[in-house]
Write a protein that holds these residues in place. Structure first.
Motif, PDB file in Angstrom:
ATOM      1  N   GLY A 511       0.814  -1.209   0.000  1.00  0.00           N
ATOM      2  CA  GLY A 511       0.000   0.000   0.000  1.00  0.00           C
ATOM      3  C   GLY A 511       0.849   1.261   0.000  1.00  0.00           C
ATOM      4  N   THR A 512       1.920   1.243   0.792  1.00  0.00           N
ATOM      5  CA  THR A 512       2.821   2.404   0.862  1.00  0.00           C
ATOM      6  C   THR A 512       3.492   2.653  -0.479  1.00  0.00           C
ATOM      7  OG1 THR A 512       3.262   1.936   3.205  1.00  0.00           O
ATOM      8  CG2 THR A 512       4.816   3.373   2.056  1.00  0.00           C
ATOM      9  N   LEU A 513       3.969   1.582  -1.108  1.00  0.00           N
ATOM     10  CA  LEU A 513       4.666   1.723  -2.389  1.00  0.00           C
ATOM     11  C   LEU A 513       3.713   2.158  -3.502  1.00  0.00           C
ATOM     12  CD1 LEU A 513       6.948  -1.456  -2.144  1.00  0.00           C
ATOM     13  CD2 LEU A 513       7.646   0.930  -1.859  1.00  0.00           C
ATOM     14  N   TRP A 514       2.469   1.675  -3.435  1.00  0.00           N
ATOM     15  CA  TRP A 514       1.464   2.082  -4.424  1.00  0.00           C
ATOM     16  C   TRP A 514       1.174   3.582  -4.286  1.00  0.00           C
ATOM     17  CZ3 TRP A 514      -1.245  -0.304  -8.379  1.00  0.00           C
ATOM     18  CH2 TRP A 514      -2.339   0.385  -8.883  1.00  0.00           C
ATOM     19  N   ALA A 515       1.009   4.027  -3.056  1.00  0.00           N
ATOM     20  CA  ALA A 515       0.723   5.449  -2.830  1.00  0.00           C
ATOM     21  C   ALA A 515       1.884   6.322  -3.285  1.00  0.00           C
ATOM     22  CB  ALA A 515       0.424   5.681  -1.348  1.00  0.00           C
ATOM     23  N   ALA A 516       3.113   5.810  -3.115  1.00  0.00           N
ATOM     24  CA  ALA A 516       4.300   6.571  -3.515  1.00  0.00           C
ATOM     25  C   ALA A 516       4.603   6.426  -4.998  1.00  0.00           C
ATOM     26  CB  ALA A 516       5.508   6.119  -2.703  1.00  0.00           C
ATOM     27  N   GLN A 517       3.827   5.577  -5.687  1.00  0.00           N
ATOM     28  CA  GLN A 517       4.024   5.294  -7.110  1.00  0.00           C
ATOM     29  C   GLN A 517       5.449   4.806  -7.400  1.00  0.00           C
ATOM     30  OE1 GLN A 517       2.758   8.721  -9.403  1.00  0.00           O
ATOM     31  NE2 GLN A 517       0.607   8.373  -8.944  1.00  0.00           N
ATOM     32  N   ASN A 518       5.976   4.030  -6.459  1.00  0.00           N
ATOM     33  CA  ASN A 518       7.291   3.415  -6.647  1.00  0.00           C
ATOM     34  C   ASN A 518       7.059   2.060  -7.296  1.00  0.00           C
ATOM     35  OD1 ASN A 518       9.847   2.200  -6.403  1.00  0.00           O
ATOM     36  ND2 ASN A 518      10.288   3.289  -4.496  1.00  0.00           N
ATOM     37  N   TRP A 519       6.934   2.064  -8.614  1.00  0.00           N
ATOM     38  CA  TRP A 519       6.464   0.870  -9.313  1.00  0.00           C
ATOM     39  C   TRP A 519       7.511  -0.249  -9.321  1.00  0.00           C
ATOM     40  CZ3 TRP A 519       1.852   1.850  -8.786  1.00  0.00           C
ATOM     41  CH2 TRP A 519       1.276   3.080  -9.109  1.00  0.00           C
ATOM     42  N   LEU A 520       8.803   0.092  -9.297  1.00  0.00           N
ATOM     43  CA  LEU A 520       9.830  -0.949  -9.265  1.00  0.00           C
ATOM     44  C   LEU A 520       9.722  -1.771  -7.985  1.00  0.00           C
ATOM     45  CD1 LEU A 520      12.421  -2.383 -10.196  1.00  0.00           C
ATOM     46  CD2 LEU A 520      13.726  -0.549  -9.086  1.00  0.00           C
ATOM     47  N   LEU A 521       9.714  -1.080  -6.843  1.00  0.00           N
ATOM     48  CA  LEU A 521       9.636  -1.800  -5.571  1.00  0.00           C
ATOM     49  C   LEU A 521       8.270  -2.449  -5.390  1.00  0.00           C
ATOM     50  CD1 LEU A 521      11.546   0.428  -2.987  1.00  0.00           C
ATOM     51  CD2 LEU A 521      12.385  -1.377  -4.475  1.00  0.00           C
ATOM     52  N   PHE A 522       7.224  -1.807  -5.903  1.00  0.00           N
ATOM     53  CA  PHE A 522       5.893  -2.405  -5.812  1.00  0.00           C
ATOM     54  C   PHE A 522       5.857  -3.743  -6.549  1.00  0.00           C
ATOM     55  CE2 PHE A 522       1.614  -3.147  -7.460  1.00  0.00           C
ATOM     56  CZ  PHE A 522       0.859  -3.075  -6.302  1.00  0.00           C
ATOM     57  N   ALA A 523       6.413  -3.748  -7.770  1.00  0.00           N
ATOM     58  CA  ALA A 523       6.424  -4.992  -8.556  1.00  0.00           C
ATOM     59  C   ALA A 523       7.257  -6.074  -7.870  1.00  0.00           C
ATOM     60  CB  ALA A 523       6.965  -4.711  -9.953  1.00  0.00           C
ATOM     61  N   MET A 524       8.417  -5.676  -7.329  1.00  0.00           N
ATOM     62  CA  MET A 524       9.268  -6.647  -6.644  1.00  0.00           C
ATOM     63  C   MET A 524       8.583  -7.187  -5.391  1.00  0.00           C
ATOM     64  SD  MET A 524      13.081  -4.973  -6.996  1.00  0.00           S
ATOM     65  CE  MET A 524      13.809  -6.344  -6.125  1.00  0.00           C
ATOM     66  N   ASP A 525       7.888  -6.309  -4.662  1.00  0.00           N
ATOM     67  CA  ASP A 525       7.190  -6.738  -3.453  1.00  0.00           C
ATOM     68  C   ASP A 525       6.066  -7.708  -3.804  1.00  0.00           C
ATOM     69  OD1 ASP A 525       6.807  -6.844  -0.747  1.00  0.00           O
ATOM     70  OD2 ASP A 525       5.647  -4.999  -0.603  1.00  0.00           O
ATOM     71  N   VAL A 526       5.378  -7.448  -4.907  1.00  0.00           N
ATOM     72  CA  VAL A 526       4.327  -8.372  -5.356  1.00  0.00           C
ATOM     73  C   VAL A 526       4.918  -9.746  -5.640  1.00  0.00           C
ATOM     74  CG1 VAL A 526       2.735  -8.910  -7.235  1.00  0.00           C
ATOM     75  CG2 VAL A 526       2.768  -6.603  -6.266  1.00  0.00           C
ATOM     76  N   VAL A 527       6.053  -9.762  -6.354  1.00  0.00           N
ATOM     77  CA  VAL A 527       6.710 -11.035  -6.677  1.00  0.00           C
ATOM     78  C   VAL A 527       7.095 -11.772  -5.396  1.00  0.00           C
ATOM     79  CG1 VAL A 527       8.796 -12.065  -7.670  1.00  0.00           C
ATOM     80  CG2 VAL A 527       7.577 -10.278  -8.920  1.00  0.00           C
ATOM     81  N   ILE A 528       7.653 -11.050  -4.433  1.00  0.00           N
ATOM     82  CA  ILE A 528       8.091 -11.674  -3.186  1.00  0.00           C
ATOM     83  C   ILE A 528       6.904 -12.229  -2.398  1.00  0.00           C
ATOM     84  CG2 ILE A 528       9.124 -11.183  -0.924  1.00  0.00           C
ATOM     85  CD1 ILE A 528      10.908  -9.110  -2.456  1.00  0.00           C
ATOM     86  N   VAL A 529       5.823 -11.447  -2.312  1.00  0.00           N
ATOM     87  CA  VAL A 529       4.644 -11.906  -1.575  1.00  0.00           C
ATOM     88  C   VAL A 529       4.024 -13.131  -2.240  1.00  0.00           C
ATOM     89  CG1 VAL A 529       2.283 -11.312  -0.916  1.00  0.00           C
ATOM     90  CG2 VAL A 529       4.119  -9.670  -0.554  1.00  0.00           C
ATOM     91  N   VAL A 530       3.855 -13.078  -3.556  1.00  0.00           N
ATOM     92  CA  VAL A 530       3.272 -14.214  -4.280  1.00  0.00           C
ATOM     93  C   VAL A 530       4.138 -15.460  -4.119  1.00  0.00           C
ATOM     94  CG1 VAL A 530       2.712 -15.111  -6.571  1.00  0.00           C
ATOM     95  CG2 VAL A 530       2.030 -12.792  -5.950  1.00  0.00           C
ATOM     96  N   ALA A 531       5.458 -15.290  -4.262  1.00  0.00           N
ATOM     97  CA  ALA A 531       6.364 -16.425  -4.116  1.00  0.00           C
ATOM     98  C   ALA A 531       6.270 -17.026  -2.719  1.00  0.00           C
ATOM     99  CB  ALA A 531       7.803 -15.989  -4.405  1.00  0.00           C
ATOM    100  N   ALA A 532       6.229 -16.159  -1.696  1.00  0.00           N
ATOM    101  CA  ALA A 532       6.166 -16.648  -0.324  1.00  0.00           C
ATOM    102  C   ALA A 532       4.863 -17.393  -0.054  1.00  0.00           C
ATOM    103  CB  ALA A 532       6.320 -15.482   0.652  1.00  0.00           C
ATOM    104  N   VAL A 533       3.743 -16.816  -0.486  1.00  0.00           N
ATOM    105  CA  VAL A 533       2.448 -17.465  -0.267  1.00  0.00           C
ATOM    106  C   VAL A 533       2.392 -18.798  -0.995  1.00  0.00           C
ATOM    107  CG1 VAL A 533      -0.024 -17.290  -0.695  1.00  0.00           C
ATOM    108  CG2 VAL A 533       1.235 -15.305   0.163  1.00  0.00           C
TER     109      VAL A 533
END
Length: 574
Positions: A511-533
């Motif tokens: 949510g923080t990265l989306w609000a900051a429009q930091n798309w690189l870290l947002f995409a990486m965080d999505v990958v990490i969360v999906v991989a972990a789950v």
């Protein structure tokens, strides 16, 4: 609150953890045996697999896992007050970090020194392994790039640390020759090496090395980063006995002595803790303590990076299986002591609450600079060591911790690149894999400019990624213990807690990265969360299958432990 009370409680808890709880883990859960022949003997190659004295190996493991993170994390987290940080460090070290490091080391050396990522494929399945490697690769990339920036900043801000930092490499090379070629006794080597290092600190304090503002158009920070990457490239290819082992061992001794100096300053000054137990006037933009505390302080409580070191390098050097308790669990205790010392230094190393609040006036303030300043004040006051030399000692401690972690991190990244190559069907040699590992880190570091500031680009994801990695490592150990029909609760309880806190933090960060429009870290965080789950889902299935499968028995004569895996389309039962 007097800091001596915190020191006494913290030291007592960690002593009880090592002498009682680790003994329980070693005898009842992991069942360590002196009759088991470790991979260091069965696969000895003189490069990565080398039987090593447990004290030397402890030095490697301790300094590799410690890095700068157990300083940075607690030094930032005390912004919420000293109590939450103190509780998380002490309880986490005793019941989570020590168990995790010992377990990863035990599991790896029972499987020919294979990494925790490879073990995930054997016990969880190929899909789990592939996702595991994604998380591992990103975590190592964060460590290698960010620590390069941290070290370079310290070399610029504290130029008195330059001579002892680079002189330590020469000392380490000579120590390696003295131990393995000249066969000097370890106590003699230890005394000579430590005296040499502290002599270098005194020399460095008198003769600071300051680089020009720019060299060939590159700022001083960028120059140091380039030198560090060149050094890490070479160091990761040398036999472990030549540089990695002796550097980490002698650094470990020096760093432990440095901790002794820091704790002695607490004893002689008995400073009051000026920071509040729980801070109610938090600076604006400071996030809530839950779940951020548990990812801000990763190293020093429990850390996924430890599992990579334990299964990547330490397991290949274990002389006797019973040494794992000292190397793994006590290695985690060493880091816990550093984190505890950091908490005391950053909350009692300032004269008044106002002085402390000035340092912690905004979120992410403090860090290494607060540790060096607060600890330096106490060492100067308690032991009479000049403020300049005190700062040199603490800055050199921080640099050497970070540098030894970077050494191991590049070597581990090389192993990961080689594993990925094998999965893709081709073999990558050590030189090629190291070139890829260093090349990617180098490109990211200088992606934002010649000062190397790009090295911190993905660091904001370190805490959550690191703790998710710890949870995934504990998941693999849980599956192994289930197959062996051994108690799993010492592992499963921390597994659930750490994974829940990490996923909670990672989702909030989205949510923080989306609000900051930091798309690189947002995409990486999505990958990490999906991989972990996804891996967690695979683990649940693997545990269920393990409970239904016939129990597995490990013989001390096995050179490679049985490795049943869940039967899936991509992972047939071995």
């Amino acid at each position: 609150m007097n800091s001596l009370i915190l020191m006494a409680i913290g030291l007592s808890m960690m002593a009880v953890g090592y002498f009682l709880y680790s003994k329980f883990l070693g005898s009842r859960i992991y069942r360590l045996s002196d009759s088991y022949k470790t991979p260091a003997h069965t696969m000895e190659d003189g490069v990565d697999y080398v039987p090593t004295n447990k004290y030397v190996l402890w030095g490697h493991h301790f300094t590799s896992v410690a890095g700068a993170a157990p300083i940075i994390g607690p030094a930032v987290a005390v912004i919420w007050g000293w109590l939450p940080a103190f509780l998380w460090v002490t309880i986490g070290t005793v019941f989570m970090a020590g168990m995790h490091d010992l377990g990863a080391l035990w599991a790896s050396q029972r499987h020919r020194g294979q990494s925790i990522g490879t073990l995930s494929g054997r016990y969880i399945g190929a899909r789990g392994r592939n996702l595991f490697l994604v998380v591992i690769f990103l975590l190592l990339l964060m460590v290698n790039t960010a620590f390069g920036v941290v070290i370079s900043n310290l070399l610029v801000s504290t130029p008195t640390s330059v001579i002892p930092t680079w002189g330590a490499i020469i000392v380490a090379l000579l120590v390696g020759q003295a131990i393995y070629r000249l066969k000097w006794s370890l106590p003699l080597v230890s005394v000579v090496g430590v005296v040499a290092l502290y002599t270098l600190m005194i020399i460095g304090d008198r003769f600071p090395i300051v680089l020009p503002e720019t060299v060939l158009g590159i700022p001083a920070n960028g120059v140091w980063i380039i030198v560090l990457f060149v050094y890490a490239f070479i160091a990761s290819l040398l036999p472990v006995w030549m540089l990695l082992q002796p550097r980490d061992y002698i650094n470990g001794l020096q760093l432990f002595i440095g901790l002794g100096i820091l704790y002695a300053s607490f004893l002689f000054t008995a400073p009051d803790v000026v920071a509040p137990a729980l801070r109610d006037n938090l600076p604006a933009e400071t996030p809530g303590i839950f779940p951020l505390l548990f990812v801000t302080i990763a190293c020093g409580a429990i850390s996924g990076f430890h599992g990579m070191v334990a299964s990547g390098t330490s397991s290949k050097q274990l002389d006797k299986e019973t040494d794992a308790r000292f190397v793994g669990y006590f290695g985690a205790v060493g880091e816990g002591l550093l984190a505890l010392g950091t908490i005391i230094a950053t909350t009692s190393g300032f004269k008044t609450l106002a002085d402390w609040e000035q340092i912690y006036s905004e979120w992410n303030a403090g860090g290494v600079s607060a540790f060096v300043e607060g600890g330096g004040n106490l060492i100067n006051e308690g032991l009479g060591i000049s403020t300049s030399l005190s700062a040199t000692i603490l800055a050199t401690m921080a640099v050497l911790f970070a540098a030894t972690t970077m050494d191991s991190g590049v070597r581990l990244q090389r192993f990961v690149v080689q594993e990925i190559g094998e999965i893709m069907g081709f073999k990558i040699g050590a030189l090629g894999a190291t070139s890829i590992a260093v090349g990617i880190a180098f490109a990211l570091t200088f992606s934002q400019g010649a000062d190397g500031s790009g090295g911190m680009t993905i660091w904001p994801l370190f805490g959550t990624t690191n703790q998710l990695m710890a949870g995934l490592s504990l998941a693999v150990i849980t599956v192994i213990l289930t197959h062996l029909r051994r108690p799993t609760w010492p592992v499963a309880i921390p597994l659930v807690f750490v994974t829940a806190m990490s996923l909670w933090a990672a989702v909030k960060q989205l949510g923080t990265l989306w609000a900051a429009q930091n798309w690189l870290l947002f995409a990486m965080d999505v990958v990490i969360v999906v991989a972990a789950v996804w891996v967690i889902v695979e683990v649940i299935g693997a545990v269920s299958a393990a409970r239904k499968a016939p129990p597995v028995e490990w013989s001390d004569e096995d050179t490679d432990a049985p490795h049943p895996v869940r039967q899936t389309a991509d992972a047939p039962v071995a």
